[in-house]
Design an enzyme around this catalytic site. Structure first.
Site, PDB file in Angstrom:
ATOM      1  N   GLN A  52      -6.891 -10.624 -25.107  1.00  0.00           N
ATOM      2  CA  GLN A  52      -6.645 -12.050 -25.422  1.00  0.00           C
ATOM      3  C   GLN A  52      -6.347 -12.555 -23.834  1.00  0.00           C
ATOM      4  OE1 GLN A  52      -5.971 -15.625 -25.689  1.00  0.00           O
ATOM      5  NE2 GLN A  52      -5.621 -14.893 -27.922  1.00  0.00           N
ATOM      6  N   GLY A  73       1.155 -24.105 -45.318  1.00  0.00           N
ATOM      7  CA  GLY A  73       0.557 -22.939 -45.324  1.00  0.00           C
ATOM      8  C   GLY A  73      -0.468 -23.038 -44.195  1.00  0.00           C
ATOM      9  N   GLU A  96      -4.594 -16.484 -32.747  1.00  0.00           N
ATOM     10  CA  GLU A  96      -3.247 -15.435 -32.460  1.00  0.00           C
ATOM     11  C   GLU A  96      -2.083 -16.442 -32.410  1.00  0.00           C
ATOM     12  OE1 GLU A  96      -1.205 -12.499 -29.174  1.00  0.00           O
ATOM     13  OE2 GLU A  96      -3.338 -12.760 -29.413  1.00  0.00           O
ATOM     14  N   GLU A 129     -11.808 -20.681 -27.918  1.00  0.00           N
ATOM     15  CA  GLU A 129     -10.845 -21.184 -28.788  1.00  0.00           C
ATOM     16  C   GLU A 129      -9.667 -21.542 -28.169  1.00  0.00           C
ATOM     17  OE1 GLU A 129      -7.469 -20.814 -31.660  1.00  0.00           O
ATOM     18  OE2 GLU A 129      -7.676 -19.624 -29.951  1.00  0.00           O
ATOM     19  N   ASN A 130      -9.350 -20.933 -26.805  1.00  0.00           N
ATOM     20  CA  ASN A 130      -8.136 -21.550 -26.009  1.00  0.00           C
ATOM     21  C   ASN A 130      -8.478 -23.040 -25.794  1.00  0.00           C
ATOM     22  OD1 ASN A 130      -6.203 -19.687 -26.366  1.00  0.00           O
ATOM     23  ND2 ASN A 130      -7.261 -18.177 -25.126  1.00  0.00           N
ATOM     24  N   ALA A 134      -5.989 -24.886 -27.920  1.00  0.00           N
ATOM     25  CA  ALA A 134      -4.716 -24.634 -27.495  1.00  0.00           C
ATOM     26  C   ALA A 134      -4.202 -25.875 -26.636  1.00  0.00           C
ATOM     27  CB  ALA A 134      -4.527 -23.464 -26.763  1.00  0.00           C
TER      28      ALA A 134
END
Length: 300
Positions: A52, A73, A96, A129-130, A134
């Site tokens: 990661q 959820g 993550e 994705e980061n 994020a």
């Protein structure tokens, strides 16, 4: 068989194909707008990606996400692959933070989307994705772009198109990686904005100027003036006889910036007026950068 081999070629699939796995696709969503998971698995069977690229997870942000998960959820399933070392487990490709927050929320199961990724694609998707999801600071985002370019051969144009960013946004952020580590740390810690930091890229003493900007609380415009005065003092030193260094035109400066962003190293171009010859200088800050430069020059 041929189709399967094509899917396993990593970069052969293309960045846009990998982006489709990171983003929510319409055919995978339900009436509530949430992605439909392939399955729901026990949380203890899901493991983090050992490679990661993001190592910092803010406790307060995780707690906020955990509180949301308790009430709503997990809306977006985790993207996983079967663990190459244990077929009874799954390895996280993207998500993550959701996995960590789910543990804080004491969930026993998590929804997942299972994809057949090789090791190269896992790292590539994790970086994407980061960048997309994020809350990265400017330095972390720039480092992500650099990884995508150096590890996988993507160009700034390709990244801009696939990630929905402008090429200038990517180029300007990557130029921040030319700054000294101490200045980059000030950006990461929020003491210095990306706009302030950009004014220091070509300054001769960025560390000293950065401290001055923070101490005095200067605006970006004031920081620009400070950097200009440091770069072009009122009493310049006399140039040695025979020097052909002159004021660079906008095209030359733009080319220097593009090369610096592409290499993540400072590049200087000195072109003799009216002639074809000139000099290109690449400056590296560490042996790791020198190794990376040698590897790039030796390709092919």
């Amino acid at each position: 068989m041929a189709d399967k081999k094509e899917q396993r070629r990593g970069l052969g699939r293309g960045l846009s194909a990998l982006m489709a796995d990171v983003e929510t696709r319409p055919q995978q969503t339900g009436n509530d707008g949430a992605s439909r998971p392939d399955r729901v698995v026990p949380i203890e069977r899901v493991l983090p990606n050992p490679d990661q690229p993001r190592r910092t997870f803010t406790e307060a942000q995780l707690q906020e996400l955990a509180d949301s998960i308790k009430t709503k959820g997990i809306i977006q399933p985790l993207l996983v692959r079967v663990n190459p070392k244990n077929v009874d487990q799954f390895e996280i490709v993207a998500g993550e933070r959701r996995w960590r927050a789910a543990q804080m929320a004491q969930l026993h199961e998590v929804p997942v989307l299972v994809r057949d990724f090789d090791d190269t694609e896992v790292l590539e998707v994790a970086i994407i994705e980061n960048i997309q999801r994020a809350d990265l600071n400017a330095i972390e985002e720039a480092a992500g772009y650099r990884q995508l370019m150096f590890k996988f051969g993507h160009t700034q144009e390709k990244l801009a198109e696939a990630l929905g960013k402008s090429r200038s946004h990517i180029a300007n952020l990557m130029r921040l990686l030319n700054l000294p580590e101490s200045v980059q740390e000030m950006v990461e810690q929020g003491d210095l904005s990306a706009g302030h930091a950009r004014t220091l890229i070509t300054a001769p003493n960025p560390e000293e100027l950065a401290k001055t900007i923070v101490a005095k609380g200067l605006s970006v415009r004031a920081a620009e003036q400070l950097a200009k005065s440091a770069t072009n003092p009122s009493q310049p030193k006399p140039k040695p006889e025979g020097s052909f260094k002159v004021e660079k035109d906008a095209d030359t400066r733009a080319l220097e910036g593009d090369l610096s962003a592409a290499l993540s190293m400072k590049v200087s171009i000195d072109h003799k007026p009216g002639q074809e010859a000139g000099k290109l200088t690449i400056s590296y800050d560490s042996l790791e950068q020198l190794d990376a430069l040698c590897a790039m020059l030796s390709v092919g």
